[in-house]
Design a protein around this motif. Structure first.
Motif, mmCIF file in Angstrom:
data_model
loop_
_atom_site.group_PDB
_atom_site.id
_atom_site.type_symbol
_atom_site.label_atom_id
_atom_site.label_comp_id
_atom_site.label_asym_id
_atom_site.label_seq_id
_atom_site.Cartn_x
_atom_site.Cartn_y
_atom_site.Cartn_z
ATOM 1 N N MET A 128 24.850 58.508 36.719
ATOM 2 C CA MET A 128 24.629 57.133 36.381
ATOM 3 C C MET A 128 25.869 56.517 35.738
ATOM 4 N N ALA A 129 26.791 57.333 35.263
ATOM 5 C CA ALA A 129 27.959 56.780 34.577
ATOM 6 C C ALA A 129 29.113 57.753 34.635
ATOM 7 N N LYS A 130 30.293 57.250 34.319
ATOM 8 C CA LYS A 130 31.487 58.066 34.210
ATOM 9 C C LYS A 130 31.875 58.185 32.754
ATOM 10 N N ARG A 131 32.726 59.139 32.445
ATOM 11 C CA ARG A 131 33.255 59.259 31.091
ATOM 12 C C ARG A 131 34.286 58.175 30.861
ATOM 13 N N GLY A 132 34.388 57.687 29.630
ATOM 14 C CA GLY A 132 35.371 56.656 29.317
ATOM 15 C C GLY A 132 34.863 55.682 28.282
ATOM 16 N N ALA A 133 35.287 54.440 28.376
ATOM 17 C CA ALA A 133 34.948 53.415 27.385
ATOM 18 C C ALA A 133 33.543 52.871 27.596
ATOM 19 N N ARG A 134 33.041 52.223 26.567
ATOM 20 C CA ARG A 134 31.695 51.653 26.580
ATOM 21 C C ARG A 134 31.675 50.287 27.252
ATOM 22 N N ARG A 135 30.604 50.004 27.992
ATOM 23 C CA ARG A 135 30.354 48.686 28.567
ATOM 24 C C ARG A 135 29.133 48.116 27.880
ATOM 25 N N THR A 136 29.173 46.855 27.557
ATOM 26 C CA THR A 136 28.005 46.227 26.956
ATOM 27 C C THR A 136 27.628 44.998 27.763
ATOM 28 N N THR A 137 26.346 44.736 27.811
ATOM 29 C CA THR A 137 25.813 43.583 28.522
ATOM 30 C C THR A 137 24.877 42.848 27.577
ATOM 31 N N ALA A 138 25.018 41.524 27.505
ATOM 32 C CA ALA A 138 24.079 40.743 26.686
ATOM 33 C C ALA A 138 22.713 40.803 27.363
ATOM 34 N N SER B 52 16.688 51.958 30.360
ATOM 35 C CA SER B 52 16.946 50.625 29.812
ATOM 36 C C SER B 52 18.341 50.539 29.194
ATOM 37 N N ALA B 53 18.784 51.610 28.562
ATOM 38 C CA ALA B 53 20.137 51.623 27.977
ATOM 39 C C ALA B 53 21.195 51.474 29.067
ATOM 40 N N TYR B 54 20.985 52.120 30.208
ATOM 41 C CA TYR B 54 21.909 51.917 31.333
ATOM 42 C C TYR B 54 21.850 50.459 31.783
ATOM 43 N N ALA B 55 20.647 49.902 31.866
ATOM 44 C CA ALA B 55 20.477 48.530 32.347
ATOM 45 C C ALA B 55 21.133 47.497 31.426
ATOM 46 N N VAL B 56 21.081 47.740 30.116
ATOM 47 C CA VAL B 56 21.662 46.767 29.172
ATOM 48 C C VAL B 56 23.070 47.151 28.722
ATOM 49 N N GLY B 57 23.558 48.308 29.162
ATOM 50 C CA GLY B 57 24.920 48.725 28.848
ATOM 51 C C GLY B 57 25.099 49.342 27.474
ATOM 52 N N ASP B 58 24.098 50.043 26.969
ATOM 53 C CA ASP B 58 24.164 50.645 25.640
ATOM 54 C C ASP B 58 24.571 52.120 25.734
ATOM 55 N N ALA B 59 25.871 52.358 25.920
ATOM 56 C CA ALA B 59 26.391 53.721 26.040
ATOM 57 C C ALA B 59 26.211 54.507 24.745
ATOM 58 N N ALA B 60 26.268 53.846 23.600
ATOM 59 C CA ALA B 60 26.103 54.538 22.315
ATOM 60 C C ALA B 60 24.717 55.179 22.222
ATOM 61 N N LEU C 29 30.194 53.118 31.567
ATOM 62 C CA LEU C 29 29.203 52.593 32.495
ATOM 63 C C LEU C 29 29.899 51.710 33.515
ATOM 64 N N GLU C 30 29.496 51.832 34.752
ATOM 65 C CA GLU C 30 30.103 51.080 35.847
ATOM 66 C C GLU C 30 29.752 49.601 35.721
ATOM 67 N N PRO C 31 30.738 48.717 35.509
ATOM 68 C CA PRO C 31 30.428 47.294 35.304
ATOM 69 C C PRO C 31 29.812 46.617 36.529
ATOM 70 N N GLN C 32 30.093 47.092 37.729
ATOM 71 C CA GLN C 32 29.541 46.461 38.929
ATOM 72 C C GLN C 32 28.176 47.026 39.314
ATOM 73 N N GLN C 33 27.689 48.024 38.583
ATOM 74 C CA GLN C 33 26.398 48.637 38.883
ATOM 75 C C GLN C 33 25.315 48.036 37.987
ATOM 76 N N ARG C 34 24.255 47.504 38.588
ATOM 77 C CA ARG C 34 23.140 46.890 37.865
ATOM 78 C C ARG C 34 21.872 47.681 38.143
ATOM 79 N N TRP C 35 21.336 48.298 37.103
ATOM 80 C CA TRP C 35 20.097 49.060 37.231
ATOM 81 C C TRP C 35 18.940 48.079 37.221
ATOM 82 N N THR C 36 18.098 48.133 38.261
ATOM 83 C CA THR C 36 17.107 47.084 38.469
ATOM 84 C C THR C 36 15.652 47.514 38.312
ATOM 85 N N ARG C 37 15.345 48.788 38.540
ATOM 86 C CA ARG C 37 13.938 49.203 38.494
ATOM 87 C C ARG C 37 13.846 50.705 38.322
ATOM 88 N N LEU C 38 12.829 51.126 37.585
ATOM 89 C CA LEU C 38 12.577 52.542 37.341
ATOM 90 C C LEU C 38 11.199 52.913 37.848
#
Length: 141
Positions: free
Chosen positions: A1-11, A52-60, A77-86
Motif C-alpha cells: 500500500m505504500a513505499k518507504r520514505g516521507a509522509r504524505r498528508t491529505t486534508a 482509513s489512515a491510508y485514505a487520509v494520508g496518516d503515515a504516522a 504514501l503514494e500521492p497519486q493513489q486514492r484509497w476508495t473502498r474497503l
C-alpha cells in the motif's frame, strides 16, 4: 500500500463518511483512533482504521500501529493513489478477548485514473493491551 520514505498528508473533513465504510463520520469513527483518543478494540477495527489512515494520508498512525518487528523505518504514501473502498472478506479471532487475529480484506483504489484492488490476509497481535498489524500472511494462490 505504500513505499518507504516521507509522509504524505491529505486534508479530510471529520464530518465526511469514514473511509472504512462505517455509517459514522470520520471524526467519530477512525478519526478518534488516528488522533490517539482511543485504541482499536478488535483486529478488524484496527484494520479498518489502518485503511482509513491510508485514505487520509496518516503515515504516522500506520507506523504507530505496526508491530515493531515488522515495521519499516519510515513510510511514504503514494500521492497519486486514492484509497476508495474497503471490503472485509473474513475475520478469524481478533475479538476483545483474543491476543491474535486475522482479517482478510480487499482494498479498492484509483491511481492515474485507473481502478485497482489489493487483496490481503493480514495478521494482528495484541501487545500491551493494544492491537498492532504484524503483516500479510502468505497467499495460498
Amino acid at each position: 500500500m505504500a513505499k518507504r520514505g516521507a509522509r504524505r498528508t491529505t486534508a479530510y473533513d471529520s464530518t465526511q463518511p469514514c473511509p472504512c465504510g462505517s455509517a459514522e463520520p470520520y471524526g467519530e469513527c477512525c478519526g478518534r483512533l488516528h488522533r490517539g483518543e482511543t485504541t482499536a478494540a478488535t483486529a478488524e477495527q484496527l484494520m479498518r482504521s489502518r485503511f482509513s489512515a491510508y485514505a487520509v494520508g496518516d503515515a504516522a498512525y500506520l507506523l504507530r500501529t505496526w508491530h515493531p518487528t515488522t515495521r519499516p523505518a519510515r513510510l511514504s504514501l503514494e500521492p497519486q493513489q486514492r484509497w476508495t473502498r474497503l471490503e472485509i472478506l473474513a475475520t478469524d479471532r481478533g475479538s476483545l478477548f483474543d491476543t491474535v487475529g486475522t482479517v482478510e480484506f480487499r482494498a479498492h483504489y484509483r491511481e492515474s485514473g485507473q481502478a485497482g484492488t489489493m487483496h490481503e490476509h493480514s495478521s494482528f497481535v495484541r501487545e500491551n493491551g493494544e492491537w498492532v498489524y504484524l503483516g500479510a500472511l502468505p497467499s495460498a494462490d
